[in-house]
Design a protein around this motif. Sequence first.
Motif, PDB file in Angstrom:
ATOM      1  N   UNK A   1       0.823  -1.223   0.000  1.00 20.13           N
ATOM      2  CA  UNK A   1       0.000   0.000   0.000  1.00 20.13           C
ATOM      3  C   UNK A   1       0.850   1.263   0.000  1.00 20.13           C
ATOM      4  N   UNK A   2       2.053   1.172   0.573  1.00 20.91           N
ATOM      5  CA  UNK A   2       2.900   2.359   0.685  1.00 20.91           C
ATOM      6  C   UNK A   2       4.154   2.189  -0.171  1.00 20.91           C
ATOM      7  N   UNK A   3       4.741   3.305  -0.552  1.00 22.80           N
ATOM      8  CA  UNK A   3       5.937   3.290  -1.375  1.00 22.80           C
ATOM      9  C   UNK A   3       7.123   2.627  -0.704  1.00 22.80           C
ATOM     10  N   UNK A   4       7.193   2.687   0.628  1.00 16.21           N
ATOM     11  CA  UNK A   4       8.301   2.040   1.335  1.00 16.21           C
ATOM     12  C   UNK A   4       8.071   0.533   1.508  1.00 16.21           C
ATOM     13  N   UNK A   5       6.914   0.061   1.057  1.00 14.14           N
ATOM     14  CA  UNK A   5       6.532  -1.361   1.069  1.00 14.14           C
ATOM     15  C   UNK A   5       6.507  -1.965   2.478  1.00 14.14           C
ATOM     16  N   UNK A   6       6.238  -1.139   3.465  1.00 13.25           N
ATOM     17  CA  UNK A   6       6.155  -1.623   4.839  1.00 13.25           C
ATOM     18  C   UNK A   6       4.723  -1.921   5.264  1.00 13.25           C
ATOM     19  N   UNK A   7       3.749  -1.483   4.473  1.00 16.16           N
ATOM     20  CA  UNK A   7       2.347  -1.799   4.744  1.00 16.16           C
ATOM     21  C   UNK A   7       1.825  -2.582   3.550  1.00 16.16           C
ATOM     22  N   UNK A   8       1.360  -3.793   3.824  1.00 19.64           N
ATOM     23  CA  UNK A   8       0.992  -4.720   2.754  1.00 19.64           C
ATOM     24  C   UNK A   8      -0.368  -5.337   3.053  1.00 19.64           C
ATOM     25  N   UNK A   9      -1.166  -5.468   1.999  1.00 21.34           N
ATOM     26  CA  UNK A   9      -2.419  -6.221   2.074  1.00 21.34           C
ATOM     27  C   UNK A   9      -2.153  -7.572   1.419  1.00 21.34           C
TER      28      UNK A   9
ATOM     29  N   UNK B   1       6.846  -7.308  12.671  1.00 28.96           N
ATOM     30  CA  UNK B   1       5.675  -6.706  12.041  1.00 28.96           C
ATOM     31  C   UNK B   1       4.441  -6.977  12.883  1.00 28.96           C
ATOM     32  N   UNK B   2       3.421  -6.198  12.629  1.00 27.69           N
ATOM     33  CA  UNK B   2       2.115  -6.409  13.264  1.00 27.69           C
ATOM     34  C   UNK B   2       1.131  -6.727  12.149  1.00 27.69           C
TER      35      UNK B   2
ATOM     36  N   UNK C   1     -10.894 -22.036   1.981  1.00 26.97           N
ATOM     37  CA  UNK C   1     -10.405 -21.074   2.962  1.00 26.97           C
ATOM     38  C   UNK C   1      -9.967 -19.798   2.248  1.00 26.97           C
ATOM     39  N   UNK C   2     -10.449 -18.663   2.762  1.00 30.48           N
ATOM     40  CA  UNK C   2     -10.094 -17.350   2.233  1.00 30.48           C
ATOM     41  C   UNK C   2      -9.519 -16.540   3.391  1.00 30.48           C
ATOM     42  N   UNK C   3      -8.392 -15.880   3.149  1.00 31.77           N
ATOM     43  CA  UNK C   3      -7.799 -15.031   4.183  1.00 31.77           C
ATOM     44  C   UNK C   3      -7.562 -13.632   3.625  1.00 31.77           C
ATOM     45  N   UNK C   4      -7.622 -12.658   4.508  1.00 27.75           N
ATOM     46  CA  UNK C   4      -7.316 -11.270   4.159  1.00 27.75           C
ATOM     47  C   UNK C   4      -6.576 -10.669   5.352  1.00 27.75           C
ATOM     48  N   UNK C   5      -5.377 -10.131   5.101  1.00 25.98           N
ATOM     49  CA  UNK C   5      -4.553  -9.580   6.177  1.00 25.98           C
ATOM     50  C   UNK C   5      -4.001  -8.211   5.793  1.00 25.98           C
ATOM     51  N   UNK C   6      -3.866  -7.373   6.782  1.00 30.56           N
ATOM     52  CA  UNK C   6      -3.166  -6.100   6.656  1.00 30.56           C
ATOM     53  C   UNK C   6      -1.947  -6.207   7.574  1.00 30.56           C
ATOM     54  N   UNK C   7      -0.754  -5.993   6.983  1.00 32.07           N
ATOM     55  CA  UNK C   7       0.483  -6.191   7.717  1.00 32.07           C
ATOM     56  C   UNK C   7       1.341  -4.929   7.638  1.00 32.07           C
TER      57      UNK C   7
END
Length: 175
Positions: free
Chosen positions: A62-70, A158-159, A144-150
């Motif tokens: 999601x972010x340019x620094x690639x530290x927030x990922x869906x 990471x959280x 099984x379907x998963x969705x995560x925000x990391x």
Amino acid sequence: RDTLRIGDRLTVNAGLRMERYHAFLPPQSKPAGPFSAAADFGRVELYDWRGVVPRFGASYALTGDKKTVVKATYGRFNFALRASDSRTIRNFNKNDYSATLYLWNDLNGNKQFEYPNEVGTFVQTEGASSTIFNPDIAQPPADEVTLHLEREIASGFAARVGYVYKREANQFQLV
């Protein structure tokens, strides 16, 4: 390779797994015992389940620094009775444990069972002799379907918050 990188933020992963689960009981024989006759049992086909099961995954920074990922995944998992599931499979093996229980009538009071004169009222049957396999049973799948925000907080740490949805179908049980 089953991973495709699209641009610098999106990664997609896809695959197929071919499965075959074939369960059967081989021909068997048993000698006569004090309470049972000798018997021969032919080969018994339980099931021959085959299929192709998919799996997909995607991650998007999601972010340019690639530290927030869906991240999202989908997978199908098929259930099979394996030989290691002996508590279940053995119920269909007519050469395995079985018992017919009766009350004991100690007619002469000597506290020794004298067959067949002291066999009393029937109580129940248990074990392999009373179990029938339904050949029309369908293989139970689980989707099984998963969705995560990391979010990376520090290097190697990471959280993550997420949601998992699981749907099982064609479940069965011994009755």
